[in-house]
Motif scaffolding. Structure first.
Motif, mmCIF file in Angstrom:
data_model
loop_
_atom_site.group_PDB
_atom_site.id
_atom_site.type_symbol
_atom_site.label_atom_id
_atom_site.label_comp_id
_atom_site.label_asym_id
_atom_site.label_seq_id
_atom_site.Cartn_x
_atom_site.Cartn_y
_atom_site.Cartn_z
ATOM 1 N N PRO A 240 0.828 -1.207 0.000
ATOM 2 C CA PRO A 240 0.000 0.000 0.000
ATOM 3 C C PRO A 240 0.865 1.259 0.000
ATOM 4 O O PRO A 240 1.959 1.274 0.543
ATOM 5 N N ARG A 241 0.357 2.320 -0.643
ATOM 6 C CA ARG A 241 1.009 3.630 -0.593
ATOM 7 C C ARG A 241 0.030 4.593 0.050
ATOM 8 O O ARG A 241 -1.179 4.456 -0.179
ATOM 9 N N PRO A 242 0.428 5.635 0.776
ATOM 10 C CA PRO A 242 1.784 5.971 1.163
ATOM 11 C C PRO A 242 2.349 4.972 2.173
ATOM 12 O O PRO A 242 1.575 4.193 2.704
ATOM 13 N N PRO A 243 3.645 5.049 2.460
ATOM 14 C CA PRO A 243 4.617 6.003 1.913
ATOM 15 C C PRO A 243 4.916 5.738 0.439
ATOM 16 O O PRO A 243 5.073 4.589 0.044
ATOM 17 N N TYR A 244 4.992 6.808 -0.324
ATOM 18 C CA TYR A 244 5.346 6.700 -1.729
ATOM 19 C C TYR A 244 6.851 6.458 -1.862
ATOM 20 O O TYR A 244 7.611 6.793 -0.947
ATOM 21 N N PRO A 245 7.252 5.885 -3.013
ATOM 22 C CA PRO A 245 8.682 5.623 -3.180
ATOM 23 C C PRO A 245 9.555 6.874 -3.035
ATOM 24 O O PRO A 245 10.709 6.771 -2.618
ATOM 25 N N ALA A 246 8.990 8.055 -3.362
ATOM 26 C CA ALA A 246 9.790 9.276 -3.221
ATOM 27 C C ALA A 246 10.215 9.463 -1.766
ATOM 28 O O ALA A 246 11.219 10.109 -1.482
ATOM 29 N N VAL A 247 9.462 8.887 -0.851
ATOM 30 C CA VAL A 247 9.819 8.966 0.566
ATOM 31 C C VAL A 247 10.553 7.697 0.988
ATOM 32 O O VAL A 247 11.634 7.758 1.571
ATOM 33 N N ARG A 248 9.953 6.558 0.695
ATOM 34 C CA ARG A 248 10.609 5.299 1.048
ATOM 35 C C ARG A 248 10.529 4.345 -0.142
ATOM 36 O O ARG A 248 9.481 3.769 -0.420
ATOM 37 N N GLY A 249 11.624 4.218 -0.849
ATOM 38 C CA GLY A 249 11.630 3.406 -2.068
ATOM 39 C C GLY A 249 12.600 2.266 -1.994
ATOM 40 O O GLY A 249 12.572 1.473 -1.044
ATOM 41 N N LEU A 250 13.513 2.206 -2.968
ATOM 42 C CA LEU A 250 14.472 1.103 -3.031
ATOM 43 C C LEU A 250 15.365 1.088 -1.789
ATOM 44 O O LEU A 250 15.938 2.098 -1.410
ATOM 45 N N TRP A 251 15.475 -0.058 -1.175
ATOM 46 C CA TRP A 251 16.234 -0.241 0.071
ATOM 47 C C TRP A 251 15.798 0.765 1.140
ATOM 48 O O TRP A 251 16.603 1.204 1.957
#
Lengths: 177, 589
Positions: B295-306
């Protein structure tokens, strides 16, 4: 069944090759999928022993590896035919009668129920889209893409591969003798 | 010096470009040493004319279409050596005049600016067309915020489907604390009927790398990942080459003088899962896990790869970026509609005369694309509908052909802009079967994590399968609508939320076709195999007995030289008789 395909001696010879592939990726995070891809590239499929091996090297539990394998279409738990026929059933191919081509392949190769021919030459894998939509209908055999196919054209192509595959097989068995 | 260029993207190769190239290469070695150069290029977009060969000499550029090895030989002898263009085979002269001029006239090439014009394996070709000038400009003259402002003002929106403003995404990621951030290029183009990303990667890989570098500078990332479908082997080969050339030439993995910016790009091959086009699933896949969305948020811009701030943009979006930087946001924003700026690349396929890639300014109408650019419907049949946005999109009927290419306008019809697949259908396409086909696709690709997608789509598929087999029941349509709307509002990710769109839009615009299947057990398009009767036309039948001999169930009877007859009770509707009849005497009713 997958374990009977490779003779034990052969297996030992091949494992070090896989090993070097494994170690190449081993220190990187997220290595599991490249590892599986390397294993599949080496053997044509992912055997039980390969799963055990990868688990030992990477520390990812076998159950989790199995989960990843079954999630992605690329991974196979059984050996692949010499020629992989990727039959496109994307939208454009579908509209251009890809179904008919599937029937042609099954008929020509005598496939029924199984996706691989008994002689181990061909594996038929319908795929969602090969991305050559304007050449629909399209079939990809190993790395070659064939477009604008008609049932007749496809039969001719398949027969060519059959001949080639059988010829190569008989050479191999002569060498073995 | 004369240059011969052959288009060798995947579409060209599957039409036989390898053989044409081979023929030309031996001819050049034999007779053209020192005066003729043979080059390769990516996709020009004119897939319907593949194999394409361009001859460029003092008289201009001549483009030949439908080239076979034999024609290639003629071109070489008559044009290259003899200096006489083969007029009847030239489809375009200087990309302006010729029988195919209509295809290019209404197009505006920004994302595809280099495709078909550069050798994708040559960094020098790219540099000669202002390649890597944009990153240079950014590093020398722009702050991170100025750059983000520039992209924001250009109005560029994500070309992968959802249309989220690119600059906004970058700003969110830029605002996140920390020095470890990532740029991901989503090249997991999985929509059936879309191939623009593949063409860009195969035809102009450097523009994507440059776009990623600029994004990296904007958000403060040093690492980029291209997540590419494994089904695109040629794109991967060319990307690898481009990355190694760009590294050798000091663009990648190299700290730029006077800055502390350096950028590294690696390729991750996908493993075949459509859902991995969804950004959170894609990240899971890069991390080596099952590609299920979260589910989003958090969006990848905040928490993404690793767990680090990450931006994910589509291939086409990145290809636009260097152009915007070099030409300015005004130039980009001057093209398009108030809310959708710039151009969009469409892959036009199906029952269309000129199938291929077209890049058009936003605001052009669907009819203009289909008739003015792509030459109308194949075999002069009637335009019925166009399917936009792949399995997440919907069918727009011919009556709404004036709809403009604009994110909001298309969404209003019930379809979506999507990644840009445009499958054109004529009167012989059954809309119920089309909806079933797309649903089968999504149902197959459903990752299984949330119930409404996993089970809801299966129930819908079962109903549709019954309907096309002539076993539909009263009430089926209501159940489809109810299920469709429920899945739409309860599924977790984009795949599930849009899975019912093809069914809902065809129900909205072609309800009568569903009703004909259910109540009259008829397929108005004569397409659903089990709902048509095969009939022999006595006027045309010559009594040759071929059909009777080929019928697998002996449903056809008749004496030699007399009209034959199909017993409908025995017929299994396999259609074999139609394909073997030499006199066109069998038709579907």
């Amino acid at each position: 069944m997958e374990n009977t395909i490779l003779e034990p001696r052969e297996k030992e010879e091949r494992l070090p090759r896989l090993n070097s592939e494994l170690w190449k990726y081993c220190d990187q995070p997220g290595q599991l999928i490249p590892l599986l891809q390397a294993a599949q590239e080496t053997y044509g499929y992912i055997s039980e022993s390969a799963i055990k091996h990868i688990s030992a090297v990477s520390g990812v539990p076998e159950s989790e590896i199995y989960g990843v394998i079954t999630f992605y279409k690329q991974f196979r738990l059984r050996p692949l035919g010499k020629y992989l026929i990727r039959l496109c059933d994307g939208t454009a191919c579908h509209v251009n009668n890809a179904k008919m081509l599937k029937a042609v392949v099954e008929d020509e190769l005598g496939l029924s129920g199984s996706d691989t021919t008994e002689d181990g030459l061909f594996t038929l894998a319908p795929v969602a889209c090969l991305g050559c939509c304007s050449l629909a209908p399209v079939v990809m055999i190993n790395d070659m893409t064939y477009g604008r196919l008609t049932p007749q054209k496809l039969r001719t192509i398949l027969r060519k591969y059959k001949k080639e595959g059988q010829a190569a097989d008989s050479v191999q068995s002569e060498e073995a003798e | 010096m004369i240059t011969i260029t052959v288009g060798t993207a995947t579409c060209g190769v599957s039409a036989g470009a390898d053989k044409v190239l081979e023929t030309l290469s031996s001819l050049v070695q034999e007779k053209g040493q020192g005066k003729v150069v043979l080059a390769e290029t990516g996709c020009m977009g004119m897939c319907y004319k593949e194999v394409l060969v361009e001859v460029s000499n003092g008289d201009g550029k001549f483009l030949y279409g439908d080239v076979t090895p034999d024609i290639a030989k003629r071109i070489f002898e008559e044009h290259v050596l003899g200096g006489r263009p083969i007029e009847e085979l030239v489809i375009l002269h200087n990309y302006q005049e010729g029988p195919e001029e209509g295809y290019l006239k209404r197009q505006r090439r920004i994302a595809l600016r280099n495709c078909g014009f550069v050798d994708p394996m040559s960094i020098d070709d790219y540099l000669a067309r202002d390649g890597y000038k944009a990153i240079e400009k950014v590093l020398k003259t722009m702050s991170q915020d100025e750059l983000i402002e520039e992209i924001l003002s250009s109005g560029l929106r994500g070309r992968g489907g959802a249309g989220f403003p690119t600059g906004m995404k970058w700003r969110f990621a830029r605002q996140q604390p920390g020095s470890e951030k990532y740029v991901i290029c989503n090249a997991d183009e999985g929509d059936p009927g879309a191939f623009m990303d593949r063409s860009i990667l195969e035809g102009d890989p450097h523009s994507v790398l440059e776009g990623m570098m600029i994004a990296g500078y904007a958000i403060g990332a040093r690492n980029g990942v291209i997540y590419c479908r494994a089904e695109y082997p040629k794109a991967i080969v060319r990307l690898r080459q481009a990355i190694s050339d760009a590294t050798a030439a000091g663009w990648l993995d190299h700290t730029f003088p006077g800055t502390d910016f350096s950028f590294h790009i690696k390729i991750k091959e996908g493993a075949g899962a459509f859902v991995c086009g969804e950004e959170t699933a894609l990240i899971a896949s890069i991390e080596g896990r099952r590609g299920t969305p979260r589910p989003r948020p958090p969006y990848p811009a905040v928490r993404g790869l690793w767990g680090k701030p990450t931006i994910i943009n589509n291939v086409e979006t990145f290809a636009n970026v260097p152009w915007i930087v070099l030409n300015g946001h005004e130039a980009f924003a001057s093209v398009g509609t108030p809310k959708s700026k710039g151009t969009k690349v469409f892959a036009v396929t199906g029952k269309i005369n000129r199938g291929g890639l077209v890049e058009v300014p936003m605001g052009i109408s669907i009819n203009e694309i289909i008739y003015d650019i792509c030459g109308g419907i194949k075999d002069n049949k009637k335009f019925k509908a166009v399917q936009m946005g792949g399995p997440s999109g919907g069918c727009i009927p011919a009556s709404m052909g004036d709809t403009k290419i604009d994110y909001e306008e298309i969404t209003q019809t019930g379809a979506i802009m999507g990644s840009g697949g445009m499958v054109v259908m004529d009167e012989s396409t059954c809309m119920v079967e089309m909806a079933r086909f797309f649903l089968e696709f999504t149902q197959n690709e459903s990752c299984g994590k949330c119930t409404s997608c996993r089970i809801g789509t299966l129930r819908m598929l079962e109903i549709l399968e019954r309907i096309v087999e002539g076993k539909g029941e009263a009430g089926d349509i209501d159940v489809l609508l109810e299920l469709g709307n429920q899945i739409k509002s309860t599924a977790q990710c984009g795949l599930g939320q849009t899975a019912a769109n093809p069914v809902l839009t065809t129900l909205k615009y072609f309800r009568e076709e569903y009703e004909a299947h259910i109540h009259n057990k008829k397929c108005p398009a004569h397409s659903c195999a089990l709902l048509v009767n095969y009939v022999i036309d006595p006027e045309k039948c010559t009594g040759c007995t071929v059909c009777a001999k080929n019928c697998p169930v002996n449903a056809i009877s008749g004496e030699r030289k007399k009209t034959h007859f199909i017993d409908q009770a025995v017929c299994i509707k396999c259609g074999k008789c139609i394909t073997v009849c030499n006199f066109d005497a069998i038709y579907k009713d």
